[in-house]
Enzyme design. Structure first.
Site, mmCIF file in Angstrom:
data_model
loop_
_atom_site.group_PDB
_atom_site.id
_atom_site.type_symbol
_atom_site.label_atom_id
_atom_site.label_comp_id
_atom_site.label_asym_id
_atom_site.label_seq_id
_atom_site.Cartn_x
_atom_site.Cartn_y
_atom_site.Cartn_z
ATOM 1 N N GLY A 1 -5.617 3.978 -5.862
ATOM 2 C CA GLY A 1 -6.047 5.376 -5.860
ATOM 3 C C GLY A 1 -7.478 5.505 -5.370
ATOM 4 O O GLY A 1 -8.229 6.358 -5.826
ATOM 5 N N LYS B 1 0.802 -1.232 0.000
ATOM 6 C CA LYS B 1 0.000 0.000 0.000
ATOM 7 C C LYS B 1 0.840 1.289 0.000
ATOM 8 O O LYS B 1 0.354 2.351 0.362
ATOM 9 C CB LYS B 1 -1.000 0.057 1.193
ATOM 10 C CG LYS B 1 -1.927 -1.110 1.319
ATOM 11 C CD LYS B 1 -2.588 -1.522 0.032
ATOM 12 C CE LYS B 1 -3.572 -0.536 -0.527
ATOM 13 N NZ LYS B 1 -4.094 -0.984 -1.850
ATOM 14 N N ARG C 1 5.764 5.071 2.489
ATOM 15 C CA ARG C 1 5.034 6.342 2.548
ATOM 16 C C ARG C 1 4.651 6.636 3.991
ATOM 17 O O ARG C 1 4.898 5.807 4.885
ATOM 18 C CB ARG C 1 3.835 6.331 1.619
ATOM 19 C CG ARG C 1 2.670 5.472 2.031
ATOM 20 C CD ARG C 1 1.548 5.507 1.002
ATOM 21 N NE ARG C 1 1.115 6.862 0.684
ATOM 22 C CZ ARG C 1 0.061 7.167 -0.076
ATOM 23 N NH1 ARG C 1 -0.659 6.188 -0.611
ATOM 24 N NH2 ARG C 1 -0.283 8.406 -0.320
ATOM 25 N N SER D 1 -4.952 3.370 3.884
ATOM 26 C CA SER D 1 -5.050 2.683 2.599
ATOM 27 C C SER D 1 -5.300 1.185 2.792
ATOM 28 O O SER D 1 -6.145 0.579 2.121
ATOM 29 C CB SER D 1 -3.750 2.924 1.830
ATOM 30 O OG SER D 1 -3.743 2.230 0.637
ATOM 31 N N GLY E 1 2.573 2.123 -2.857
ATOM 32 C CA GLY E 1 2.757 2.512 -4.258
ATOM 33 C C GLY E 1 3.616 1.528 -5.035
ATOM 34 O O GLY E 1 4.218 1.887 -6.049
ATOM 35 N N THR E 2 3.645 0.274 -4.569
ATOM 36 C CA THR E 2 4.501 -0.729 -5.217
ATOM 37 C C THR E 2 4.071 -0.974 -6.665
ATOM 38 O O THR E 2 4.902 -1.122 -7.552
ATOM 39 C CB THR E 2 4.487 -2.062 -4.433
ATOM 40 O OG1 THR E 2 3.133 -2.507 -4.290
ATOM 41 C CG2 THR E 2 5.105 -1.913 -3.056
ATOM 42 N N HIS F 1 -10.671 6.275 -2.764
ATOM 43 C CA HIS F 1 -11.000 7.384 -1.878
ATOM 44 C C HIS F 1 -10.677 6.981 -0.427
ATOM 45 O O HIS F 1 -10.998 5.872 -0.012
ATOM 46 C CB HIS F 1 -12.486 7.726 -2.024
ATOM 47 C CG HIS F 1 -12.939 8.736 -1.040
ATOM 48 N ND1 HIS F 1 -12.622 10.076 -1.177
ATOM 49 C CD2 HIS F 1 -13.624 8.607 0.119
ATOM 50 C CE1 HIS F 1 -13.115 10.728 -0.132
ATOM 51 N NE2 HIS F 1 -13.721 9.864 0.660
ATOM 52 N N HIS F 2 -10.069 7.897 0.328
ATOM 53 C CA HIS F 2 -9.771 7.615 1.738
ATOM 54 C C HIS F 2 -10.752 8.346 2.647
ATOM 55 O O HIS F 2 -11.034 9.527 2.407
ATOM 56 C CB HIS F 2 -8.348 8.064 2.092
ATOM 57 C CG HIS F 2 -7.290 7.166 1.539
ATOM 58 N ND1 HIS F 2 -5.957 7.277 1.884
ATOM 59 C CD2 HIS F 2 -7.351 6.118 0.672
ATOM 60 C CE1 HIS F 2 -5.256 6.352 1.247
ATOM 61 N NE2 HIS F 2 -6.085 5.645 0.506
#
Ligand code: A3P
Length: 273
Positions: free
Chosen positions: A237, A36, A120, A128, A38-39, A239-240
């Site tokens: 990507g 989570k 991150r 995420s 961005g791999t 929504h959080h």
């Protein structure tokens, strides 16, 4: 006659099997995590470099008892078929980073491999991770509710964000120079900057540049590559949800020690640390 046919068959089998083994090679670089962070984006961006052949799925060789027993030839066979100029094979399995057995296994079987870790802000990473679980279980408590529980630090989405815990294990087997750290927050803002240092680390030309990217307003402004299917799929990507100030402060306190340890261990100074 039968002898001739048999010999022809054997020779063609040898030729075709050698074609397969020469076009698939063990990875020279592995994106070992973190989940989570961005791999997928990092691997997709690297795939546009002419020298790379990247795996399309997560292989889970070193961290799965079942796959590991299949042996190194099985692992090689999971790799992408590389064309002539693609001399750098890369796979990514984010679970490797937190798996206890994986560092020793990789060090033993691929002693020269280069490792890439994307990290991150652990608070965003935890949200995420939560969103991904919540997507599958609608009745799941809210993020704030989780963090208000007594044992919230033992909850895996929270634990993973203490990156230094896991990094320490890797450093028992790999020198720091063989591990490259990517700033996952900057990969979203200025991917070309992160890619420049990754390409340098991998010793490949600085091919991936700013002009390869655009920001997609339909995808929360995440960067995409200027090519067909250049954005990541709908599972990336997302929504959080917003979280309370109280939750944020609690997590900041929890992660401050881990972040400090990470800075020292990895010798990095990302803006969110
Ligand atoms: P969210 O979907 O929660 O926003 P991984 O690939 O390691 O599972 O990481 C997924 C995360 O990568 C996404 O989490 C998203 O925030 C981040 N990300 C980074 N660059 C992205 C990009 N170009 N497109 C979509 N998501 C990206």
């Amino acid at each position: 006659m039968i002898l001739v046919i048999t010999i022809v068959c054997i020779i063609s089998t040898i030729i075709s099997s050698s074609e397969v083994t020469t076009s698939k090679s063990l990875p020279q670089a592995i994106i070992i995590g973190v989940k989570k962070c961005g791999t997928r984006a990092l691997l997709k961006f690297l795939s546009i470099h002419p020298a790379t052949a990247v795996s399309s799925t997560e292989i889970h060789y070193f961290d799965s008892p079942q796959n590991f027993q299949f042996g190194l030839d099985w692992y090689r066979n999971q790799m992408p078929i590389a064309k002539n100029n693609q001399y750098l094979t890369i796979e990514k399995t984010p679970h490797y980073f937190i798996d206890r057995q994986t560092p020793a296994r990789i060090a033993h079987l691929l002693p020269e491999v280069k490792l890439i870790v994307i990290l991150r802000d652990p608070i965003i990473r935890a949200i995420s991770d939560y969103v991904q679980i919540k997507n599958r279980h609608e009745s799941y408590p809210t993020f704030d509710e989780f963090i208000s529980m007594n044992n919230f630090t033992r909850w895996t989405p929270i634990k993973i964000g203490c990156y230094s815990l896991y990094l320490r294990r890797w450093l028992k087997y790999f020198p720091l120079e063989r591990i490259h750290f990517v700033d996952g927050e900057n990969l979203i803002q200025r991917p070309w900057q992160e890619l420049e240092s990754v390409q340098k680390f991998l010793n490949i030309s600085n091919h991936i540049q700013q002009e390869h990217f655009y920001f997609n307003s339909h995808k929360r402004n995440f960067p995409c590559i200027k090519q067909p299917n250049g954005c990541l799929g709908s599972s990336k990507g997302r929504h959080h949800p917003s979280i309370s100030e109280h939750t944020r402060e609690k997590l900041k306190t929890l992660y401050s020690t881990c972040n400090q340890q990470l800075k020292e261990l990895a010798q990095i100074n990302f803006s969110w640390l």
